[in-house]
Design an enzyme around this catalytic site. Structure first.
Site, PDB file in Angstrom:
ATOM      1  N   GLY A  24      47.948  39.783  44.114  1.00 61.00           N
ATOM      2  CA  GLY A  24      47.183  40.329  45.222  1.00 61.00           C
ATOM      3  C   GLY A  24      45.759  39.812  45.248  1.00 61.00           C
ATOM      4  O   GLY A  24      45.217  39.483  46.303  1.00 61.00           O
ATOM      5  N   ARG A  28      42.596  36.357  40.731  1.00 60.03           N
ATOM      6  CA  ARG A  28      43.686  36.208  39.759  1.00 60.03           C
ATOM      7  C   ARG A  28      44.461  34.926  40.030  1.00 60.03           C
ATOM      8  O   ARG A  28      44.903  34.245  39.107  1.00 60.03           O
ATOM      9  CB  ARG A  28      44.625  37.418  39.791  1.00 60.03           C
ATOM     10  CG  ARG A  28      45.693  37.374  38.694  1.00 60.03           C
ATOM     11  CD  ARG A  28      46.616  38.584  38.750  1.00 60.03           C
ATOM     12  NE  ARG A  28      45.924  39.782  38.344  1.00 60.03           N
ATOM     13  CZ  ARG A  28      46.360  41.016  38.602  1.00 60.03           C
ATOM     14  NH1 ARG A  28      47.475  41.185  39.284  1.00 60.03           N
ATOM     15  NH2 ARG A  28      45.684  42.062  38.176  1.00 60.03           N
ATOM     16  N   ARG A  47      39.376  32.978  54.750  1.00 58.36           N
ATOM     17  CA  ARG A  47      39.077  34.382  54.434  1.00 58.36           C
ATOM     18  C   ARG A  47      39.012  34.631  52.928  1.00 58.36           C
ATOM     19  O   ARG A  47      39.275  35.747  52.459  1.00 58.36           O
ATOM     20  CB  ARG A  47      40.092  35.320  55.087  1.00 58.36           C
ATOM     21  CG  ARG A  47      40.161  35.171  56.604  1.00 58.36           C
ATOM     22  CD  ARG A  47      40.955  36.273  57.260  1.00 58.36           C
ATOM     23  NE  ARG A  47      41.038  36.052  58.698  1.00 58.36           N
ATOM     24  CZ  ARG A  47      41.366  36.994  59.585  1.00 58.36           C
ATOM     25  NH1 ARG A  47      41.639  38.213  59.171  1.00 58.36           N
ATOM     26  NH2 ARG A  47      41.427  36.709  60.865  1.00 58.36           N
ATOM     27  N   ARG A  91      56.033  37.741  43.257  1.00 60.08           N
ATOM     28  CA  ARG A  91      54.832  38.569  43.205  1.00 60.08           C
ATOM     29  C   ARG A  91      54.511  38.894  41.764  1.00 60.08           C
ATOM     30  O   ARG A  91      55.377  39.321  40.988  1.00 60.08           O
ATOM     31  CB  ARG A  91      55.046  39.843  44.011  1.00 60.08           C
ATOM     32  CG  ARG A  91      53.981  40.882  43.723  1.00 60.08           C
ATOM     33  CD  ARG A  91      53.581  41.700  44.909  1.00 60.08           C
ATOM     34  NE  ARG A  91      52.860  42.904  44.501  1.00 60.08           N
ATOM     35  CZ  ARG A  91      51.631  42.915  43.994  1.00 60.08           C
ATOM     36  NH1 ARG A  91      50.997  41.782  43.787  1.00 60.08           N
ATOM     37  NH2 ARG A  91      51.041  44.050  43.662  1.00 60.08           N
ATOM     38  N   SER A  94      49.817  44.320  39.279  1.00 63.99           N
ATOM     39  CA  SER A  94      49.736  45.505  38.425  1.00 63.99           C
ATOM     40  C   SER A  94      50.490  46.655  39.076  1.00 63.99           C
ATOM     41  O   SER A  94      50.747  46.656  40.278  1.00 63.99           O
ATOM     42  CB  SER A  94      48.276  45.889  38.185  1.00 63.99           C
ATOM     43  OG  SER A  94      47.618  46.115  39.420  1.00 63.99           O
ATOM     44  N   ASP A 208      48.155  51.219  34.528  1.00 67.21           N
ATOM     45  CA  ASP A 208      47.798  52.618  34.297  1.00 67.21           C
ATOM     46  C   ASP A 208      49.069  53.449  34.298  1.00 67.21           C
ATOM     47  O   ASP A 208      50.111  53.013  34.816  1.00 67.21           O
ATOM     48  CB  ASP A 208      46.812  53.125  35.347  1.00 67.21           C
ATOM     49  CG  ASP A 208      47.304  52.919  36.767  1.00 67.21           C
ATOM     50  OD1 ASP A 208      47.542  53.931  37.437  1.00 67.21           O
ATOM     51  OD2 ASP A 208      47.451  51.776  37.207  1.00 67.21           O
ATOM     52  N   ARG A 221      42.704  43.747  34.481  1.00 63.14           N
ATOM     53  CA  ARG A 221      43.663  43.602  35.580  1.00 63.14           C
ATOM     54  C   ARG A 221      43.578  42.221  36.210  1.00 63.14           C
ATOM     55  O   ARG A 221      44.555  41.699  36.724  1.00 63.14           O
ATOM     56  CB  ARG A 221      43.406  44.670  36.657  1.00 63.14           C
ATOM     57  CG  ARG A 221      43.643  46.085  36.174  1.00 63.14           C
ATOM     58  CD  ARG A 221      43.387  47.093  37.265  1.00 63.14           C
ATOM     59  NE  ARG A 221      43.378  48.446  36.714  1.00 63.14           N
ATOM     60  CZ  ARG A 221      43.771  49.522  37.374  1.00 63.14           C
ATOM     61  NH1 ARG A 221      44.224  49.404  38.600  1.00 63.14           N
ATOM     62  NH2 ARG A 221      43.731  50.700  36.812  1.00 63.14           N
TER      63      ARG A 221
END
Length: 237
Positions: A24, A28, A47, A91, A94, A208, A221
């Protein structure tokens, strides 16, 4: 099949590989490209949704951020599939664990993605469509995880539109039905892939735990979830 650009992806002549990893967070994506890939070229910055193509052990692979939520990943994956010919979409992200016996940094392989989103209604089914991952990719990922000694859980995740829920007990029915973890994108990805006849998979690191309230840091993350990335990259070969 390829096109020069879309409203959201402008490769400027750089090829997008048939296999792509989809975190996402665009940072990353940058971290994965710089850490794991050779011969890296950036193919998107529209963007600030960064995308890169390189090789992993000689095999071409791309990685691109998708943003948060089903609308965002669905937009990008539609364009990747239909305009740039991507066939394997993995994908990596987290998730929040929902079941006892799960720990921080465990990896979840999403066999299916339940959802509270209305996204799949556009496909005109008169009932409930169950968005599933590609068994080919899922089986290969499970084998790779075993070979790497990575602790994993395989099953159903919840792709939720809601991060801050006004109903504190909203996740309880999902937990009772055996949902392993909650995230925000996979149902849209799996539905797009199913409609186009291509392969998709979700691989997640537990960041989490919604029962124990244990959690990782924002920096972890972004950069420390190496296990799921290594599993995903094994699928490239």
């Amino acid at each position: 099949m390829s096109t020069s650009s879309t409203a959201h992806i402008d490769p400027k002549g750089v090829e997008i590989a048939e296999t792509i990893l989809l975190p996402g967070d665009p940072l990353r994506a940058k971290f994965i490209a710089e850490t794991y890939l050779d011969d890296v070229r950036q193919f998107n910055e529209v963007r600030n949704m960064l995308g890169f193509t390189g090789t992993y052990r000689g095999a071409p692979v791309s990685v691109m951020g998708t943003g948060m939520g089903i609308p965002s990943i669905s937009l990008y994956t539609y364009e990747l599939i239909h305009f740039f010919g991507v066939k394997n979409l993995i994908r990596v992200g987290s998730c929040g664990a929902l079941q006892e016996g799960m720990e921080l940094y465990d990896v979840v392989l999403a066999q299916g993605a339940s959802t509270d989103s209305a996204y799949v209604q556009q496909f005109g089914v008169r009932g409930t469509f169950a968005p599933l991952s590609s068994f080919r990719l899922l089986e290969a990922a499970a084998r790779a995880a075993d070979a790497l000694g990575q602790r994993t859980h395989v099953g159903n995740v919840l792709s939720s539109d809601v991060f801050y829920n006004a109903d504190a007990a909203a996740l309880d029915p999902w937990r009772r039905l055996g949902i392993l973890a909650v995230e925000m994108e996979s149902a849209g990805l799996f539905a797009n892939a199913a409609a186009a006849g291509v392969d998709a998979l979700g691989i997640f690191t537990v960041s989490d735990h919604l029962l124990t309230h244990a959690q990782t840091t924002p920096l972890e993350r972004q950069t420390a979830f190496n296990g799921m990335v290594e599993i995903a990259l094994e699928l490239v070969r």
